[in-house]
Design an enzyme around this catalytic site. Sequence first.
Site, PDB file in Angstrom:
ATOM      1  CB  VAL A   8      81.123  26.550 -10.142  1.00  0.00           C
ATOM      2  CG1 VAL A   8      80.661  26.684  -8.177  1.00  0.00           C
ATOM      3  CG2 VAL A   8      79.880  25.539 -10.503  1.00  0.00           C
ATOM      4  CB  SER A   9      82.777  29.389 -13.851  1.00  0.00           C
ATOM      5  OG  SER A   9      82.784  30.430 -13.171  1.00  0.00           O
TER       6      SER A   9
END
Length: 121
Positions: A8-9
């Site tokens: 995930v960012s």
Amino acid sequence: MLIGYARVSTQNQTLDLQTDALKRADCEKIITDTTSGAKPERPGLQEAMNHLRAGDTLVVWRLDRLGRTLKHLIATITDLSDKGIGFKSLQEIIYQGKDGGAFGNPLSKDMNGRASLPRFS
């Protein structure tokens, strides 16, 4: 051995959807990152790459979790194949066997023929 990789960012995002899918795909080990795919330093991906051995398969939930650009994806999957490591994407239903499999280069047969590519984010 099936090795899962999820990313995930941001810290505000959750890995649950990806890790649940990787568990259902029977991944024996799941390695994660919380960093932008645009950043070249992704410690989890580096750990996964270091852990993989010939005969293993790297599994991702979706292609954009592995790389932000098509060029990076092709380079990474080619590198895996050259080392005798398979690759599987669960959402795009791409499987590159450890020995190159019947599908050859998964990106050339699947993605190049598509009208639209997945959004790489």
